[in-house]
Structures are given as structure tokens and as C-alpha cells.
Motif scaffolding. Structure first.
Motif, PDB file in Angstrom:
ATOM      1  N   UNK A   1       2.338  -1.363   5.981  1.00 45.72           N
ATOM      2  CA  UNK A   1       3.398  -0.779   5.164  1.00 45.72           C
ATOM      3  C   UNK A   1       3.209  -1.141   3.695  1.00 45.72           C
ATOM      4  N   UNK A   2       2.874  -2.401   3.432  1.00 49.06           N
ATOM      5  CA  UNK A   2       2.655  -2.829   2.049  1.00 49.06           C
ATOM      6  C   UNK A   2       1.422  -2.165   1.457  1.00 49.06           C
ATOM      7  N   UNK A   3       0.369  -2.016   2.257  1.00 47.67           N
ATOM      8  CA  UNK A   3      -0.846  -1.362   1.778  1.00 47.67           C
ATOM      9  C   UNK A   3      -0.544   0.060   1.315  1.00 47.67           C
ATOM     10  N   UNK A   4       0.182   0.813   2.138  1.00 50.90           N
ATOM     11  CA  UNK A   4       0.518   2.191   1.780  1.00 50.90           C
ATOM     12  C   UNK A   4       1.449   2.224   0.570  1.00 50.90           C
ATOM     13  N   UNK A   5       2.363   1.266   0.476  1.00 52.54           N
ATOM     14  CA  UNK A   5       3.271   1.222  -0.671  1.00 52.54           C
ATOM     15  C   UNK A   5       2.520   0.970  -1.972  1.00 52.54           C
ATOM     16  N   UNK A   6       1.492   0.144  -1.928  1.00 45.97           N
ATOM     17  CA  UNK A   6       0.690  -0.111  -3.124  1.00 45.97           C
ATOM     18  C   UNK A   6       0.031   1.171  -3.626  1.00 45.97           C
ATOM     19  N   UNK A   7      -0.574   1.912  -2.716  1.00 48.79           N
ATOM     20  CA  UNK A   7      -1.223   3.174  -3.117  1.00 48.79           C
ATOM     21  C   UNK A   7      -0.193   4.171  -3.627  1.00 48.79           C
ATOM     22  N   UNK A   8       0.965   4.237  -2.990  1.00 51.41           N
ATOM     23  CA  UNK A   8       1.992   5.172  -3.448  1.00 51.41           C
ATOM     24  C   UNK A   8       2.476   4.824  -4.853  1.00 51.41           C
ATOM     25  N   UNK A   9       2.650   3.532  -5.128  1.00 51.77           N
ATOM     26  CA  UNK A   9       3.105   3.123  -6.441  1.00 51.77           C
ATOM     27  C   UNK A   9       2.124   3.475  -7.533  1.00 51.77           C
TER      28      UNK A   9
ATOM     29  N   UNK B   1      -8.720  -8.614   5.907  1.00 56.20           N
ATOM     30  CA  UNK B   1      -9.944  -7.846   6.118  1.00 56.20           C
ATOM     31  C   UNK B   1      -9.596  -6.417   6.554  1.00 56.20           C
ATOM     32  N   UNK B   2      -9.120  -5.638   5.599  1.00 60.06           N
ATOM     33  CA  UNK B   2      -8.869  -4.228   5.871  1.00 60.06           C
ATOM     34  C   UNK B   2     -10.182  -3.463   5.928  1.00 60.06           C
ATOM     35  N   UNK B   3     -10.252  -2.462   6.796  1.00 53.54           N
ATOM     36  CA  UNK B   3     -11.412  -1.574   6.831  1.00 53.54           C
ATOM     37  C   UNK B   3     -11.314  -0.568   5.695  1.00 53.54           C
ATOM     38  N   UNK B   4     -12.447  -0.067   5.246  1.00 54.27           N
ATOM     39  CA  UNK B   4     -12.439   0.967   4.212  1.00 54.27           C
ATOM     40  C   UNK B   4     -11.654   2.189   4.678  1.00 54.27           C
ATOM     41  N   UNK B   5     -11.689   2.472   5.969  1.00 55.46           N
ATOM     42  CA  UNK B   5     -10.930   3.605   6.498  1.00 55.46           C
ATOM     43  C   UNK B   5      -9.426   3.395   6.317  1.00 55.46           C
ATOM     44  N   UNK B   6      -8.975   2.142   6.379  1.00 52.18           N
ATOM     45  CA  UNK B   6      -7.560   1.854   6.142  1.00 52.18           C
ATOM     46  C   UNK B   6      -7.178   2.170   4.699  1.00 52.18           C
ATOM     47  N   UNK B   7      -8.053   1.799   3.764  1.00 57.07           N
ATOM     48  CA  UNK B   7      -7.798   2.111   2.359  1.00 57.07           C
ATOM     49  C   UNK B   7      -7.767   3.620   2.140  1.00 57.07           C
ATOM     50  N   UNK B   8      -8.719   4.323   2.718  1.00 64.59           N
ATOM     51  CA  UNK B   8      -8.780   5.770   2.540  1.00 64.59           C
ATOM     52  C   UNK B   8      -7.542   6.446   3.130  1.00 64.59           C
ATOM     53  N   UNK B   9      -7.117   6.000   4.298  1.00 67.77           N
ATOM     54  CA  UNK B   9      -5.920   6.563   4.928  1.00 67.77           C
ATOM     55  C   UNK B   9      -4.700   6.367   4.022  1.00 67.77           C
ATOM     56  N   UNK B  10      -4.564   5.177   3.455  1.00 68.09           N
ATOM     57  CA  UNK B  10      -3.424   4.888   2.585  1.00 68.09           C
ATOM     58  C   UNK B  10      -3.476   5.731   1.313  1.00 68.09           C
ATOM     59  N   UNK B  11      -4.677   5.944   0.775  1.00 69.10           N
ATOM     60  CA  UNK B  11      -4.817   6.751  -0.434  1.00 69.10           C
ATOM     61  C   UNK B  11      -4.435   8.205  -0.180  1.00 69.10           C
ATOM     62  N   UNK B  12      -4.898   8.752   0.924  1.00 75.94           N
ATOM     63  CA  UNK B  12      -4.559  10.133   1.256  1.00 75.94           C
ATOM     64  C   UNK B  12      -3.061  10.270   1.515  1.00 75.94           C
ATOM     65  N   UNK B  13      -2.510   9.302   2.237  1.00 84.51           N
ATOM     66  CA  UNK B  13      -1.074   9.319   2.513  1.00 84.51           C
ATOM     67  C   UNK B  13      -0.253   9.265   1.217  1.00 84.51           C
TER      68      UNK B  13
ATOM     69  N   UNK C   1       5.695  -8.020 -15.214  1.00 85.84           N
ATOM     70  CA  UNK C   1       5.751  -8.751 -13.954  1.00 85.84           C
ATOM     71  C   UNK C   1       6.392  -7.845 -12.910  1.00 85.84           C
ATOM     72  N   UNK C   2       5.603  -7.446 -11.921  1.00 84.72           N
ATOM     73  CA  UNK C   2       6.093  -6.559 -10.868  1.00 84.72           C
ATOM     74  C   UNK C   2       5.169  -6.643  -9.679  1.00 84.72           C
ATOM     75  N   UNK C   3       5.710  -6.355  -8.503  1.00 84.70           N
ATOM     76  CA  UNK C   3       4.921  -6.340  -7.276  1.00 84.70           C
ATOM     77  C   UNK C   3       4.333  -4.953  -7.085  1.00 84.70           C
ATOM     78  N   UNK C   4       3.060  -4.898  -6.780  1.00 82.22           N
ATOM     79  CA  UNK C   4       2.405  -3.607  -6.637  1.00 82.22           C
ATOM     80  C   UNK C   4       2.986  -2.775  -5.507  1.00 82.22           C
ATOM     81  N   UNK C   5       3.571  -3.425  -4.508  1.00 83.31           N
ATOM     82  CA  UNK C   5       4.168  -2.682  -3.399  1.00 83.31           C
ATOM     83  C   UNK C   5       5.554  -2.158  -3.734  1.00 83.31           C
ATOM     84  N   UNK C   6       6.062  -2.529  -4.892  1.00 85.83           N
ATOM     85  CA  UNK C   6       7.372  -2.055  -5.343  1.00 85.83           C
ATOM     86  C   UNK C   6       7.315  -1.843  -6.861  1.00 85.83           C
ATOM     87  N   UNK C   7       6.308  -1.105  -7.298  1.00 84.12           N
ATOM     88  CA  UNK C   7       6.038  -0.992  -8.721  1.00 84.12           C
ATOM     89  C   UNK C   7       6.964   0.027  -9.381  1.00 84.12           C
ATOM     90  N   UNK C   8       7.520  -0.324 -10.532  1.00 82.92           N
ATOM     91  CA  UNK C   8       8.384   0.626 -11.233  1.00 82.92           C
ATOM     92  C   UNK C   8       7.574   1.747 -11.871  1.00 82.92           C
TER      93      UNK C   8
END
Length: 238
Positions: free
Chosen positions: A116-124, A185-197, A88-95
């Protein structure tokens, strides 16, 4: 923060979820399967994808969800032969749970409430992958409402509200009775930006794939769905 509202398990199985499952299985097969890999399923819901990874011969499978009840139900419904750890964990604050060779995420990112949460999910997720590890994520396609009617495929968008970093869509699964849910409704470009970041070295997209036609859903039905499907598959390499 809610990751999903049983997106992977409206019952009976809707056409869009059948297409999602086929798309994911096809992508896993194209990678050579998961045998002897360490795998992570984020926003695991009731455990369907985690069970798929475990049954494919993964060396280790971990399912993560922020809802204790969903994790409890995933544990209870796991096949006896499936060895899956649930956290049990939040993807935006994943251990730190890995490292893993492969991560999957079904509709996780659509529930990020802000950038901010979107980018945190990809970082985790990236932090839990080995170099060269893969992320396969089914993400909702933007721009459908009000032009496209997904009712024949098991869901309906009711409204689209400007709100914060991404519009809020109110929708329902067309079960009996209908199940209401919301997503961003995030754009695909938002997902790609977060992944690269987050440090992913490559980002790619694959269209939704559909199961073979049958008596209930013929080729004309699936052809119409593929013209504007609910989701696309995002693929990232760590």
C-alpha cells in the motif's frame, strides 16, 4: 516511515554510489539536462541530488524528505549558488507541491514497508508531475543475497528475512565504523505495477553505468560490478 538511511551519502563515497551518481547524470544528460525545468527530488537525504538539479539550471528545485534532521542538514550544506526549497513530508502522503517536469528518487521505493505504501509513493509523485513529465529512480536490484558479495563496492547484505509483502534485508555500509541499515527487497515487477497503477504511461529500465576507470578502480573492477550492480535506473513517463 523512513525513506532512506543516507543511501546517497555514505562517506567516503563508495563505488556503488559513484556508479549511481554517474548513472543519474548520464540519464539527465540524455534527456537534454534540466535547464528551465521544474524539478522534484523525493527522499532527498542530505540534498546531493537536489543540488545537482539546481546547479544544472533547473527553474525550480524542491527536495522532500520525511526526516527533519536530514532536511536541516541539506539546507545547511546547500551550495550558496543553489536555490532549493526543502519540504519535510512523507513520500507516501506527499502534498501537492508541483506541477513538475521531472522527479528523481534515489532508493526511495526500497523503503516502502508494504504494498500500500509503495503504491502511495508512486501516486504522490505522479500527482506532482505534468503530463509528459519524467520520473528517474535508482532502485535496488533484487536477488543478490547470498549469491553476490557487494563488499568490494561499499556495502554488504547481512541477512534476508521473510516479512510481509517483501523480504526485509539487513545490510551495512562499509564505512568506519560500518553503518547498519535495512530495506525491502521489492521485485522490479512490483515497482512497475505500482507505477502503472499510479497512472504512468510508460515504464522502462536502464542498467547501471560506471565512471571511467582510474588507478583506484580499473576496468576489470567495473566490469565485475556491472555483472551484478547494486541498482538499476527506472524511468517512467507521466
Amino acid at each position: 516511515m523512513r525513506h532512506q538511511d543516507d543511501d546517497t551519502h555514505p562517506a567516503p563515497r563508495a563505488a556503488f554510489t559513484a556508479a549511481d551518481a554517474f548513472t543519474l547524470r548520464t540519464a539527465l544528460d540524455a534527456l537534454g539536462g534540466v535547464r528551465d525545468l521544474d524539478t522534484l527530488d523525493v527522499a532527498c537525504g542530505h540534498g546531493g541530488t537536489a543540488a545537482l538539479l539546481a546547479s544544472g539550471g533547473a527553474r525550480r528545485t524542491v527536495g522532500v524528505d520525511n526526516c527533519p534532521d536530514r532536511v536541516r542538514r541539506a539546507r545547511a550544506s546547500a551550495p550558496p549558488s543553489a536555490t532549493v526549497e526543502y519540504v519535510v513530508a512523507d513520500a507516501a502522503d506527499m502534498p501537492q507541491l508541483g506541477p513538475f517536469d521531472l522527479a528523481t528518487a534515489v532508493y526511495l521505493f526500497s523503503h516502502a514497508p508494504d504494498r500500500a505504501a509503495l503504491h502511495a509513493m508512486f501516486r504522490g509523485i505522479r500527482a506532482n508531475l505534468r503530463p509528459g513529465g519524467r520520473l528517474l529512480s535508482l532502485v535496488r536490484n533484487p536477488g543478490a543475497y547470498p549469491r553476490v558479495d557487494w563488499s568490494p563496492y561499499g556495502m554488504r547484505i547481512l541477512d534476508r528475512l521473510p516479512d510481509g509483502d517483501a523480504p526485509l534485508l539487513k545490510a551495512q555500509f562499509l564505512t568506519e565504523p560500518p553503518q547498519h541499515f535495512e530495506y525491502r527487497e521489492w521485485a522490479h515487477a512490483d515497482f512497475a505495477e505500482a507505477a502503472v497503477d499510479a497512472g504512468f504511461s510508460t515504464v522502462g529500465w536502464q542498467p547501471s553505468r560506471t565512471p571511467p576507470a582510474d588507478a583506484a578502480r580499473d576496468e576489470a573492477y567495473w566490469t565485475a560490478y556491472r555483472a551484478w550492480p547494486v541498482s538499476s535506473l527506472m524511468t517512467c513517463t507521466a
